[in-house]
Design a protein around this motif. Structure first.
Motif, PDB file in Angstrom:
ATOM      1  N   LEU A   1       0.897  -1.223   0.025  1.00 38.57           N
ATOM      2  CA  LEU A   1       0.060  -0.048   0.018  1.00 38.57           C
ATOM      3  C   LEU A   1       0.892   1.249   0.202  1.00 38.57           C
ATOM      4  O   LEU A   1       1.647   1.323   0.823  1.00 38.57           O
ATOM      5  N   ILE A   2       0.717   2.169  -0.902  1.00 40.76           N
ATOM      6  CA  ILE A   2       1.384   3.394  -0.970  1.00 40.76           C
ATOM      7  C   ILE A   2       0.721   4.518  -0.519  1.00 40.76           C
ATOM      8  O   ILE A   2      -0.484   4.652  -1.017  1.00 40.76           O
ATOM      9  N   THR A   3       1.244   5.281   0.508  1.00 42.76           N
ATOM     10  CA  THR A   3       0.554   6.172   0.969  1.00 42.76           C
ATOM     11  C   THR A   3       0.558   7.719   0.261  1.00 42.76           C
ATOM     12  O   THR A   3      -0.743   8.260   0.290  1.00 42.76           O
ATOM     13  N   HIS A   4       1.664   7.665  -0.528  1.00 42.80           N
ATOM     14  CA  HIS A   4       1.662   9.044  -1.179  1.00 42.80           C
ATOM     15  C   HIS A   4       2.938   8.877  -2.101  1.00 42.80           C
ATOM     16  O   HIS A   4       3.795   7.996  -2.024  1.00 42.80           O
TER      17      HIS A   4
ATOM     18  N   TYR B   1      -0.642  -0.722  -4.689  1.00 38.91           N
ATOM     19  CA  TYR B   1      -1.851   0.102  -4.708  1.00 38.91           C
ATOM     20  C   TYR B   1      -1.568   1.519  -4.317  1.00 38.91           C
ATOM     21  O   TYR B   1      -0.865   1.689  -3.183  1.00 38.91           O
ATOM     22  N   ALA B   2      -1.850   2.250  -5.147  1.00 42.34           N
ATOM     23  CA  ALA B   2      -1.421   3.864  -4.924  1.00 42.34           C
ATOM     24  C   ALA B   2      -2.425   4.704  -5.686  1.00 42.34           C
ATOM     25  O   ALA B   2      -3.363   4.380  -6.665  1.00 42.34           O
TER      26      ALA B   2
ATOM     27  N   ALA C   1      -8.805   9.943   2.941  1.00 47.04           N
ATOM     28  CA  ALA C   1      -7.838  11.509   2.540  1.00 47.04           C
ATOM     29  C   ALA C   1      -6.990  11.734   3.616  1.00 47.04           C
ATOM     30  O   ALA C   1      -7.463  11.687   4.604  1.00 47.04           O
ATOM     31  N   ALA C   2      -5.814  11.972   3.146  1.00 50.18           N
ATOM     32  CA  ALA C   2      -4.839  12.861   4.197  1.00 50.18           C
ATOM     33  C   ALA C   2      -4.612  14.103   3.787  1.00 50.18           C
ATOM     34  O   ALA C   2      -4.804  14.639   2.596  1.00 50.18           O
ATOM     35  N   ASP C   3      -4.335  14.899   5.004  1.00 49.23           N
ATOM     36  CA  ASP C   3      -3.868  16.323   4.707  1.00 49.23           C
ATOM     37  C   ASP C   3      -2.352  16.320   4.437  1.00 49.23           C
ATOM     38  O   ASP C   3      -1.516  16.343   5.484  1.00 49.23           O
ATOM     39  N   HIS C   4      -2.094  16.466   3.330  1.00 48.41           N
ATOM     40  CA  HIS C   4      -0.671  16.455   3.026  1.00 48.41           C
ATOM     41  C   HIS C   4      -0.720  16.854   1.494  1.00 48.41           C
ATOM     42  O   HIS C   4      -1.461  17.618   0.789  1.00 48.41           O
ATOM     43  N   ASP C   5       0.531  17.199   1.013  1.00 52.67           N
ATOM     44  CA  ASP C   5       0.795  17.743  -0.261  1.00 52.67           C
ATOM     45  C   ASP C   5      -0.238  17.166  -1.443  1.00 52.67           C
ATOM     46  O   ASP C   5      -0.059  15.981  -1.898  1.00 52.67           O
ATOM     47  N   PRO C   6      -1.023  17.895  -1.983  1.00 54.87           N
ATOM     48  CA  PRO C   6      -2.238  17.462  -2.937  1.00 54.87           C
ATOM     49  C   PRO C   6      -1.531  16.654  -4.260  1.00 54.87           C
ATOM     50  O   PRO C   6      -2.138  15.889  -4.718  1.00 54.87           O
ATOM     51  N   SER C   7      -0.448  17.367  -4.567  1.00 57.47           N
ATOM     52  CA  SER C   7       0.246  16.810  -5.795  1.00 57.47           C
ATOM     53  C   SER C   7       0.770  15.295  -5.549  1.00 57.47           C
ATOM     54  O   SER C   7       1.055  14.540  -6.787  1.00 57.47           O
ATOM     55  N   SER C   8       0.648  14.961  -4.431  1.00 59.07           N
ATOM     56  CA  SER C   8       1.413  13.324  -4.073  1.00 59.07           C
ATOM     57  C   SER C   8       0.313  12.586  -3.906  1.00 59.07           C
ATOM     58  O   SER C   8       0.622  11.297  -3.501  1.00 59.07           O
ATOM     59  N   SER C   9      -0.976  12.908  -3.943  1.00 58.72           N
ATOM     60  CA  SER C   9      -2.145  12.101  -3.944  1.00 58.72           C
ATOM     61  C   SER C   9      -1.971  11.138  -2.795  1.00 58.72           C
ATOM     62  O   SER C   9      -2.099  10.217  -2.536  1.00 58.72           O
ATOM     63  N   PRO C  10      -2.120  12.046  -1.497  1.00 57.03           N
ATOM     64  CA  PRO C  10      -1.839  11.441  -0.219  1.00 57.03           C
ATOM     65  C   PRO C  10      -3.184  10.411   0.089  1.00 57.03           C
ATOM     66  O   PRO C  10      -4.285  11.125  -0.010  1.00 57.03           O
ATOM     67  N   LEU C  11      -2.778   9.572   0.892  1.00 51.32           N
ATOM     68  CA  LEU C  11      -3.844   8.683   1.409  1.00 51.32           C
ATOM     69  C   LEU C  11      -3.208   8.149   2.921  1.00 51.32           C
ATOM     70  O   LEU C  11      -2.207   8.003   3.027  1.00 51.32           O
TER      71      LEU C  11
END
Length: 274
Positions: free
Chosen positions: A73-76, A104-105, A148-158
Motif C-alpha cells: 500500500l502506497i501512502t503517497h 496500490y497507489a 484522504a490525508a492532509d498532505h501535499d495534494p500533488s502527491s495524492s496522499p492517503l
C-alpha cells in the motif's frame, strides 16, 4: 495482527546527512534507537506499507521474506514513501522467479508505477486506490479502506484503515489533522484496535504542526476526536512515528514524555502485536 516498523523517520532520516543541528548531534552520539531510517512498515510479514528508497536496506537488515510479501500500500508519491525506480528490481531482468507483487497507489503514485509495471518482463502490477473506496488485499485476507490525508495534494496522499479477522488498525502517515471526510469514514469502519500516527514534529515545540504533518500535541487532539466519535477508546494502542530532526527531540527524549500519556514511540525494528 502484527506490525513491524522497518523505518521510522521522515525524508531526511535521523540524524540527517549534512546536518549539524543539536538534535542530529545528540542522536548520533546516543546511537541505538535514536538512529532512524525512513518510514516503512510491514503487517503480518505479508502486507507492506510504502516502498521507499530504503527498501533494499530494510530487506537486508530484517531478512524480509519476499515469497510472502505480495501486496504493498502506497501512502503517497514522495520519494521517502515511494521510490518507483526500485520496482524495476521485481522484473525478470533483475530477479529470478518469484511471486508477483501488487502495488496500490492513488493517482500520482499510480502514474509513476505504471510505466514500470507495464513492461513486458515486469513481475509487478499497480492498482488505483481511491479515498473512500474499499478493496481487499493479500488474497482477500485484509479489508482496506483508503482515506484522504492532509498532505501535499500533488502527491495524492492517503492513509489506510485495515482490518483482518475482526482486528482493525489505522496507518496515518504523512498527514496533518484529518479532513472531515476521513473522520466520517473512520466512524463507519469500526472501532480501531491500533493507530500509528504521524509525529514528524515530535513534541510540537518548534512550530504549529497541523497541516501536512503532526506533532504529539496535534496527535492528542486527533485521538480525542476519534474517541468522541467512537472510533477509538482507552484500549486502543497508540504509536507515534515518522520523526524529523526538525521536531527537536531524539527517541530517548520523545519516549520520556510520550509514554506518560500512553503513546508508544516507534523505533526502527519495533514489533507490536494486537
Amino acid at each position: 495482527m502484527k506490525i513491524k516498523y522497518l523505518g521510522t523517520a521522515a525524508y531526511e532520516g535521523v540524524p540527517s546527512p549534512f546536518c549539524q543541528c543539536e538534535t542530529c548531534k545528540r542522536a548520533l552520539a546516543a546511537g541505538g534507537r535514536n538512529i532512524r531510517s525512513r518510514q516503512q512498515a510491514l503487517i503480518d510479514g505479508v502486507l507492506l506499507l510504502d516502498f521507499n528508497a530504503d527498501t533494499v536496506y530494510h530487506s537486508h537488515r530484517y531478512v524480509l521474506d519476499w515469497s510472502k510479501i505480495g501486496d504493498c500500500l502506497i501512502t503517497h508519491s514522495h520519494c521517502d514513501h515511494l521510490y518507483p525506480d526500485d520496482a524495476e528490481i521485481a522484473s525478470r531482468a533483475y530477479s529470478h522467479e518469484h511471486p508477483p507483487i501488487r502495488f496500490y497507489a492513488a493517482e500520482s503514485g499510480y502514474q509513476m508505477l505504471r510505466p514500470i509495471t507495464e513492461k513486458e518482463d515486469s513481475n509487478a502490477s499497480v492498482s488505483l486506490a481511491e479515498a473512500g473506496r474499499e478493496f481487499t488485499a493479500a488474497e482477500g485476507r485484509y479489508r482496506v479502506l483508503p482515506l484522504a490525508a492532509d498532505h501535499d495534494p500533488s502527491s495524492s496522499p492517503l492513509i489506510y484503515a485495515i482490518e483482518r479477522d475482526g482486528k482493525r488498525m489505522l496507518y496515518a502517515h504523512d498527514t496533518g489533522v484529518f479532513p472531515e471526510e476521513t473522520f466520517n469514514g473512520l466512524c463507519s469502519f469500526g472501532r480501531l484496535d491500533f493507530i500509528s500516527f504521524d509525529c514528524t514534529g515530535c513534541l510540537g515545540e518548534t512550530r504549529d504542526w497541523r497541516r501536512g504533518h503532526m506533532s504529539l500535541k496535534t496527535v492528542k487532539e486527533v485521538f480525542e476526536r476519534l474517541c468522541a466519535l467512537g472510533a477509538a477508546d482507552a484500549a486502543t494502542v497508540k504509536v507515534v512515528s515518522h520523526f524529523s530532526h526538525n521536531g527537536g527531540q531524539t527517541y530517548d527524549e520523545m519516549r520520556e514524555i510520550a509514554e506518560k500519556d500512553g503513546y508508544i514511540v516507534a523505533y526502527d525494528g519495533l514489533e507490536i502485536e494486537f
